[in-house]
Design a protein around this motif. Structure first.
Motif, PDB file in Angstrom:
ATOM      1  N   THR A 105       0.819  -1.221   0.000  1.00  0.00           N
ATOM      2  CA  THR A 105       0.000   0.000   0.000  1.00  0.00           C
ATOM      3  C   THR A 105       0.849   1.267   0.000  1.00  0.00           C
ATOM      4  OG1 THR A 105      -0.216   0.060   2.418  1.00  0.00           O
ATOM      5  CG2 THR A 105      -1.912  -1.159   1.179  1.00  0.00           C
ATOM      6  N   ARG A 106       2.107   1.139   0.350  1.00  0.00           N
ATOM      7  CA  ARG A 106       3.007   2.295   0.357  1.00  0.00           C
ATOM      8  C   ARG A 106       3.745   2.465  -0.977  1.00  0.00           C
ATOM      9  NH1 ARG A 106       2.587   0.376   5.424  1.00  0.00           N
ATOM     10  NH2 ARG A 106       4.203  -1.193   5.467  1.00  0.00           N
ATOM     11  N   HIS A 107       3.422   1.642  -1.934  1.00  0.00           N
ATOM     12  CA  HIS A 107       4.108   1.666  -3.225  1.00  0.00           C
ATOM     13  C   HIS A 107       3.146   1.923  -4.384  1.00  0.00           C
ATOM     14  CE1 HIS A 107       7.939   0.183  -1.554  1.00  0.00           C
ATOM     15  NE2 HIS A 107       7.135  -0.357  -0.661  1.00  0.00           N
ATOM     16  N   ALA A 108       1.986   2.467  -4.090  1.00  0.00           N
ATOM     17  CA  ALA A 108       0.984   2.726  -5.128  1.00  0.00           C
ATOM     18  C   ALA A 108       0.316   4.076  -4.882  1.00  0.00           C
ATOM     19  CB  ALA A 108      -0.058   1.613  -5.138  1.00  0.00           C
ATOM     20  N   ASP A 109      -0.265   4.604  -5.940  1.00  0.00           N
ATOM     21  CA  ASP A 109      -0.972   5.884  -5.839  1.00  0.00           C
ATOM     22  C   ASP A 109      -2.327   5.733  -5.174  1.00  0.00           C
ATOM     23  OD1 ASP A 109       1.011   7.478  -7.291  1.00  0.00           O
ATOM     24  OD2 ASP A 109       0.403   6.270  -9.020  1.00  0.00           O
ATOM     25  N   ALA A 110      -2.928   4.567  -5.279  1.00  0.00           N
ATOM     26  CA  ALA A 110      -4.229   4.289  -4.672  1.00  0.00           C
ATOM     27  C   ALA A 110      -4.274   2.807  -4.327  1.00  0.00           C
ATOM     28  CB  ALA A 110      -5.358   4.655  -5.634  1.00  0.00           C
ATOM     29  N   ASN A 111      -5.180   2.441  -3.438  1.00  0.00           N
ATOM     30  CA  ASN A 111      -5.274   1.063  -2.965  1.00  0.00           C
ATOM     31  C   ASN A 111      -6.711   0.564  -3.041  1.00  0.00           C
ATOM     32  OD1 ASN A 111      -2.442   0.985  -1.905  1.00  0.00           O
ATOM     33  ND2 ASN A 111      -3.263   2.625  -0.642  1.00  0.00           N
ATOM     34  N   ILE A 112      -6.853  -0.678  -3.462  1.00  0.00           N
ATOM     35  CA  ILE A 112      -8.137  -1.361  -3.451  1.00  0.00           C
ATOM     36  C   ILE A 112      -7.963  -2.592  -2.563  1.00  0.00           C
ATOM     37  CG2 ILE A 112      -9.846  -2.613  -4.817  1.00  0.00           C
ATOM     38  CD1 ILE A 112      -9.045  -0.846  -7.208  1.00  0.00           C
ATOM     39  N   TYR A 113      -8.914  -2.799  -1.668  1.00  0.00           N
ATOM     40  CA  TYR A 113      -8.788  -3.890  -0.712  1.00  0.00           C
ATOM     41  C   TYR A 113      -9.684  -5.065  -1.081  1.00  0.00           C
ATOM     42  CZ  TYR A 113      -6.045  -0.606   1.858  1.00  0.00           C
ATOM     43  OH  TYR A 113      -5.063   0.279   2.195  1.00  0.00           O
ATOM     44  N   ILE A 114      -9.114  -6.248  -0.991  1.00  0.00           N
ATOM     45  CA  ILE A 114      -9.822  -7.501  -1.232  1.00  0.00           C
ATOM     46  C   ILE A 114     -10.385  -7.935   0.122  1.00  0.00           C
ATOM     47  CG2 ILE A 114      -9.606  -9.888  -2.037  1.00  0.00           C
ATOM     48  CD1 ILE A 114      -6.924  -8.892  -3.436  1.00  0.00           C
ATOM     49  N   GLU A 115     -11.662  -7.810   0.293  1.00  0.00           N
ATOM     50  CA  GLU A 115     -12.300  -8.096   1.587  1.00  0.00           C
ATOM     51  C   GLU A 115     -12.572  -9.589   1.723  1.00  0.00           C
ATOM     52  OE1 GLU A 115     -12.404  -5.896   3.855  1.00  0.00           O
ATOM     53  OE2 GLU A 115     -12.096  -4.076   2.681  1.00  0.00           O
ATOM     54  N   CYS A 116     -11.509 -10.331   1.964  1.00  0.00           N
ATOM     55  CA  CYS A 116     -11.577 -11.783   1.989  1.00  0.00           C
ATOM     56  C   CYS A 116     -11.588 -12.346   3.405  1.00  0.00           C
ATOM     57  CB  CYS A 116     -10.376 -12.338   1.220  1.00  0.00           C
ATOM     58  SG  CYS A 116     -10.238 -14.112   1.217  1.00  0.00           S
ATOM     59  N   GLY A 117     -10.904 -11.698   4.304  1.00  0.00           N
ATOM     60  CA  GLY A 117     -10.755 -12.270   5.632  1.00  0.00           C
ATOM     61  C   GLY A 117      -9.717 -13.377   5.632  1.00  0.00           C
ATOM     62  N   TYR A 118      -9.573 -14.043   6.740  1.00  0.00           N
ATOM     63  CA  TYR A 118      -8.561 -15.077   6.910  1.00  0.00           C
ATOM     64  C   TYR A 118      -8.939 -16.335   6.133  1.00  0.00           C
ATOM     65  CZ  TYR A 118      -5.556 -18.494   9.170  1.00  0.00           C
ATOM     66  OH  TYR A 118      -4.649 -19.485   9.411  1.00  0.00           O
ATOM     67  N   GLU A 119      -7.944 -16.939   5.486  1.00  0.00           N
ATOM     68  CA  GLU A 119      -8.148 -18.201   4.783  1.00  0.00           C
ATOM     69  C   GLU A 119      -7.350 -19.277   5.490  1.00  0.00           C
ATOM     70  OE1 GLU A 119      -8.393 -20.061   0.339  1.00  0.00           O
ATOM     71  OE2 GLU A 119      -7.607 -18.053   0.588  1.00  0.00           O
ATOM     72  N   ASP A 120      -8.036 -20.276   5.979  1.00  0.00           N
ATOM     73  CA  ASP A 120      -7.434 -21.291   6.832  1.00  0.00           C
ATOM     74  C   ASP A 120      -6.761 -22.416   6.062  1.00  0.00           C
ATOM     75  OD1 ASP A 120      -6.711 -22.444   9.221  1.00  0.00           O
ATOM     76  OD2 ASP A 120      -8.644 -23.394   9.571  1.00  0.00           O
ATOM     77  N   ALA A 121      -6.929 -22.473   4.764  1.00  0.00           N
ATOM     78  CA  ALA A 121      -6.374 -23.576   3.977  1.00  0.00           C
ATOM     79  C   ALA A 121      -5.057 -23.168   3.335  1.00  0.00           C
ATOM     80  CB  ALA A 121      -7.374 -23.974   2.893  1.00  0.00           C
ATOM     81  N   GLY A 122      -4.276 -24.149   2.928  1.00  0.00           N
ATOM     82  CA  GLY A 122      -3.036 -23.870   2.222  1.00  0.00           C
ATOM     83  C   GLY A 122      -3.303 -23.298   0.837  1.00  0.00           C
ATOM     84  N   ALA A 123      -4.277 -23.851   0.161  1.00  0.00           N
ATOM     85  CA  ALA A 123      -4.661 -23.325  -1.153  1.00  0.00           C
ATOM     86  C   ALA A 123      -5.413 -22.005  -0.954  1.00  0.00           C
ATOM     87  CB  ALA A 123      -5.554 -24.330  -1.867  1.00  0.00           C
ATOM     88  N   THR A 124      -5.392 -21.181  -1.973  1.00  0.00           N
ATOM     89  CA  THR A 124      -6.003 -19.860  -1.825  1.00  0.00           C
ATOM     90  C   THR A 124      -7.328 -19.751  -2.579  1.00  0.00           C
ATOM     91  OG1 THR A 124      -4.720 -19.037  -3.676  1.00  0.00           O
ATOM     92  CG2 THR A 124      -3.787 -18.705  -1.478  1.00  0.00           C
ATOM     93  N   THR A 125      -8.175 -20.745  -2.429  1.00  0.00           N
ATOM     94  CA  THR A 125      -9.452 -20.755  -3.127  1.00  0.00           C
ATOM     95  C   THR A 125     -10.290 -19.538  -2.761  1.00  0.00           C
ATOM     96  OG1 THR A 125      -9.406 -23.153  -3.145  1.00  0.00           O
ATOM     97  CG2 THR A 125     -11.537 -22.096  -3.572  1.00  0.00           C
ATOM     98  N   LYS A 126     -10.438 -19.260  -1.486  1.00  0.00           N
ATOM     99  CA  LYS A 126     -11.218 -18.113  -1.025  1.00  0.00           C
ATOM    100  C   LYS A 126     -10.580 -16.811  -1.505  1.00  0.00           C
ATOM    101  CE  LYS A 126     -12.776 -16.038   3.313  1.00  0.00           C
ATOM    102  NZ  LYS A 126     -12.672 -16.139   4.773  1.00  0.00           N
ATOM    103  N   GLY A 127      -9.272 -16.690  -1.361  1.00  0.00           N
ATOM    104  CA  GLY A 127      -8.566 -15.486  -1.790  1.00  0.00           C
ATOM    105  C   GLY A 127      -8.645 -15.279  -3.292  1.00  0.00           C
ATOM    106  N   PHE A 128      -8.493 -16.353  -4.059  1.00  0.00           N
ATOM    107  CA  PHE A 128      -8.597 -16.266  -5.510  1.00  0.00           C
ATOM    108  C   PHE A 128      -9.990 -15.794  -5.922  1.00  0.00           C
ATOM    109  CE2 PHE A 128     -10.127 -18.305  -9.400  1.00  0.00           C
ATOM    110  CZ  PHE A 128      -9.268 -17.745 -10.327  1.00  0.00           C
ATOM    111  N   THR A 129     -11.000 -16.431  -5.370  1.00  0.00           N
ATOM    112  CA  THR A 129     -12.384 -16.084  -5.716  1.00  0.00           C
ATOM    113  C   THR A 129     -12.684 -14.634  -5.379  1.00  0.00           C
ATOM    114  OG1 THR A 129     -13.067 -18.375  -5.359  1.00  0.00           O
ATOM    115  CG2 THR A 129     -14.808 -16.702  -5.371  1.00  0.00           C
TER     116      THR A 129
END
Length: 162
Positions: A105-129
Protein backbone atom coordinates in the motif's frame (compact mmCIF):
# COMPACT_ATOMS: atom_id res chain seq x y z
CA UNK A 1 -18.50 3.23 -5.94
CA UNK A 2 -16.54 3.20 -2.69
CA UNK A 3 -14.26 0.46 -4.01
CA UNK A 4 -12.70 2.71 -6.63
CA UNK A 5 -12.96 6.13 -4.98
CA UNK A 6 -9.17 6.72 -4.97
CA UNK A 7 -8.82 5.38 -8.50
CA UNK A 8 -11.57 7.62 -9.85
CA UNK A 9 -9.59 10.65 -8.66
CA UNK A 10 -6.86 9.59 -11.09
CA UNK A 11 -9.39 9.08 -13.88
CA UNK A 12 -10.41 12.72 -13.72
CA UNK A 13 -6.82 13.77 -14.41
CA UNK A 14 -6.11 11.70 -17.52
CA UNK A 15 -7.46 9.30 -20.12
CA UNK A 16 -6.35 5.72 -19.54
CA UNK A 17 -4.90 3.96 -22.58
CA UNK A 18 -4.56 0.49 -21.04
CA UNK A 19 -4.45 -1.40 -17.76
CA UNK A 20 -1.82 -3.91 -16.68
CA UNK A 21 -2.73 -6.39 -13.95
CA UNK A 22 0.37 -7.87 -12.33
CA UNK A 23 0.70 -10.54 -9.69
CA UNK A 24 2.11 -14.00 -9.06
CA UNK A 25 0.41 -17.33 -8.43
CA UNK A 26 -3.30 -17.06 -7.70
CA UNK A 27 -3.15 -13.25 -8.06
CA UNK A 28 -1.90 -13.63 -11.63
CA UNK A 29 -4.54 -16.29 -12.33
CA UNK A 30 -7.26 -13.95 -11.04
CA UNK A 31 -5.96 -11.26 -13.41
CA UNK A 32 -6.13 -13.70 -16.32
CA UNK A 33 -9.68 -14.69 -15.34
CA UNK A 34 -10.88 -11.06 -15.46
CA UNK A 35 -8.83 -9.53 -18.28
CA UNK A 36 -11.14 -10.39 -21.18
CA UNK A 37 -14.25 -9.25 -19.25
CA UNK A 38 -12.48 -5.98 -18.38
CA UNK A 39 -11.24 -5.37 -21.93
CA UNK A 40 -14.73 -5.72 -23.38
CA UNK A 41 -16.28 -3.61 -20.62
CA UNK A 42 -13.76 -0.75 -20.75
CA UNK A 43 -12.93 -0.80 -24.46
CA UNK A 44 -9.18 -0.71 -23.79
CA UNK A 45 -6.42 -3.29 -23.57
CA UNK A 46 -6.29 -5.03 -20.16
CA UNK A 47 -3.20 -7.20 -19.89
CA UNK A 48 -2.34 -9.71 -17.16
CA UNK A 49 1.43 -9.94 -16.76
CA UNK A 50 3.87 -11.51 -14.34
CA UNK A 51 5.80 -8.90 -12.33
CA UNK A 52 9.20 -9.97 -13.68
CA UNK A 53 7.98 -9.41 -17.25
CA UNK A 54 6.65 -5.99 -16.30
CA UNK A 55 9.97 -5.12 -14.65
CA UNK A 56 11.82 -6.10 -17.84
CA UNK A 57 9.56 -4.00 -20.09
CA UNK A 58 8.47 -1.13 -17.83
CA UNK A 59 10.13 1.46 -20.09
CA UNK A 60 7.78 0.43 -22.93
CA UNK A 61 4.58 1.08 -20.95
CA UNK A 62 2.60 4.13 -22.02
CA UNK A 63 2.52 7.03 -19.56
CA UNK A 64 -1.28 6.94 -19.86
CA UNK A 65 -1.47 3.32 -18.69
CA UNK A 66 -2.47 2.17 -15.21
CA UNK A 67 -0.58 -0.65 -13.51
CA UNK A 68 -2.34 -2.63 -10.80
CA UNK A 69 -0.22 -4.77 -8.50
CA UNK A 70 -2.14 -7.63 -6.90
CA UNK A 71 -0.82 -9.28 -3.74
CA UNK A 72 -3.32 -10.86 -1.37
CA UNK A 73 -0.95 -10.58 1.59
CA UNK A 74 0.59 -7.34 0.34
CA UNK A 75 4.18 -8.51 0.63
CA UNK A 76 5.12 -9.73 -2.85
CA UNK A 77 8.58 -8.28 -3.47
CA UNK A 78 8.28 -8.72 -7.25
CA UNK A 79 4.93 -6.91 -7.42
CA UNK A 80 6.23 -4.09 -5.22
CA UNK A 81 9.35 -3.73 -7.41
CA UNK A 82 7.17 -3.60 -10.55
CA UNK A 83 4.98 -0.88 -9.00
CA UNK A 84 8.04 1.12 -7.96
CA UNK A 85 9.60 0.92 -11.42
CA UNK A 86 6.53 2.12 -13.30
CA UNK A 87 5.62 4.69 -10.67
CA UNK A 88 9.06 6.30 -11.09
CA UNK A 89 8.08 6.96 -14.71
CA UNK A 90 4.91 8.78 -13.61
CA UNK A 91 2.54 5.95 -14.47
CA UNK A 92 -0.48 5.62 -12.19
CA UNK A 93 -0.26 2.60 -9.91
CA UNK A 94 -2.93 0.82 -7.90
CA UNK A 95 -2.31 -1.81 -5.27
CA UNK A 96 -4.86 -4.54 -4.64
CA UNK A 97 -4.43 -6.43 -1.40
CA UNK A 98 -6.36 -8.25 1.28
CA UNK A 99 -4.34 -6.72 4.11
CA UNK A 100 -4.68 -3.19 5.43
CA UNK A 101 -1.53 -1.18 6.10
CA UNK A 102 0.74 -3.70 4.45
CA UNK A 103 3.91 -2.94 2.48
CA UNK A 104 2.35 -2.83 -1.00
CA UNK A 105 0.00 0.00 0.00
CA UNK A 106 3.01 2.30 0.36
CA UNK A 107 4.11 1.67 -3.23
CA UNK A 108 0.98 2.73 -5.13
CA UNK A 109 -0.97 5.88 -5.84
CA UNK A 110 -4.23 4.29 -4.67
CA UNK A 111 -5.27 1.06 -2.97
CA UNK A 112 -8.14 -1.36 -3.45
CA UNK A 113 -8.79 -3.89 -0.71
CA UNK A 114 -9.82 -7.50 -1.23
CA UNK A 115 -12.30 -8.10 1.59
CA UNK A 116 -11.58 -11.78 1.99
CA UNK A 117 -10.75 -12.27 5.63
CA UNK A 118 -8.56 -15.08 6.91
CA UNK A 119 -8.15 -18.20 4.78
CA UNK A 120 -7.43 -21.29 6.83
CA UNK A 121 -6.37 -23.58 3.98
CA UNK A 122 -3.04 -23.87 2.22
CA UNK A 123 -4.66 -23.32 -1.15
CA UNK A 124 -6.00 -19.86 -1.82
CA UNK A 125 -9.45 -20.76 -3.13
CA UNK A 126 -11.22 -18.11 -1.03
CA UNK A 127 -8.57 -15.49 -1.79
CA UNK A 128 -8.60 -16.27 -5.51
CA UNK A 129 -12.38 -16.08 -5.72
CA UNK A 130 -12.56 -12.81 -3.81
CA UNK A 131 -9.77 -11.33 -5.94
CA UNK A 132 -11.72 -12.19 -9.10
CA UNK A 133 -14.90 -10.67 -7.66
CA UNK A 134 -13.07 -7.54 -6.49
CA UNK A 135 -11.45 -7.08 -9.90
CA UNK A 136 -14.82 -7.49 -11.62
CA UNK A 137 -16.53 -4.96 -9.36
CA UNK A 138 -13.64 -2.55 -9.83
CA UNK A 139 -13.94 -2.85 -13.62
CA UNK A 140 -17.72 -2.37 -13.50
CA UNK A 141 -17.37 0.72 -11.30
CA UNK A 142 -14.63 2.08 -13.55
CA UNK A 143 -16.71 1.51 -16.68
CA UNK A 144 -19.61 3.35 -15.04
CA UNK A 145 -17.40 6.23 -13.89
CA UNK A 146 -16.02 6.84 -17.39
CA UNK A 147 -19.44 6.57 -19.02
CA UNK A 148 -18.99 3.21 -20.77
CA UNK A 149 -22.06 1.79 -18.98
CA UNK A 150 -25.00 3.31 -17.12
CA UNK A 151 -25.79 3.01 -13.44
CA UNK A 152 -28.58 0.58 -14.33
CA UNK A 153 -26.20 -1.62 -16.37
CA UNK A 154 -23.63 -1.56 -13.53
CA UNK A 155 -26.26 -2.66 -11.00
CA UNK A 156 -27.41 -5.46 -13.31
CA UNK A 157 -23.84 -6.76 -13.71
CA UNK A 158 -23.24 -6.64 -9.94
CA UNK A 159 -26.49 -8.47 -9.33
CA UNK A 160 -25.28 -11.26 -11.64
CA UNK A 161 -22.07 -11.46 -9.62
CA UNK A 162 -24.12 -11.81 -6.41
Amino acid sequence: MVLVKQFILHLSEKKISEIYLTGSGSSYNAAVAVADFAKKLLGIRVTPVYPVMLIEDYELISKSAVVTGISQQGTSAAVIKALDDVRERGIVTISMTGEYDTEITRHADANIYIECGYEDAGATTKGFTETVVTLMIWMIDTAESIGRITDKEAKKKKKRID
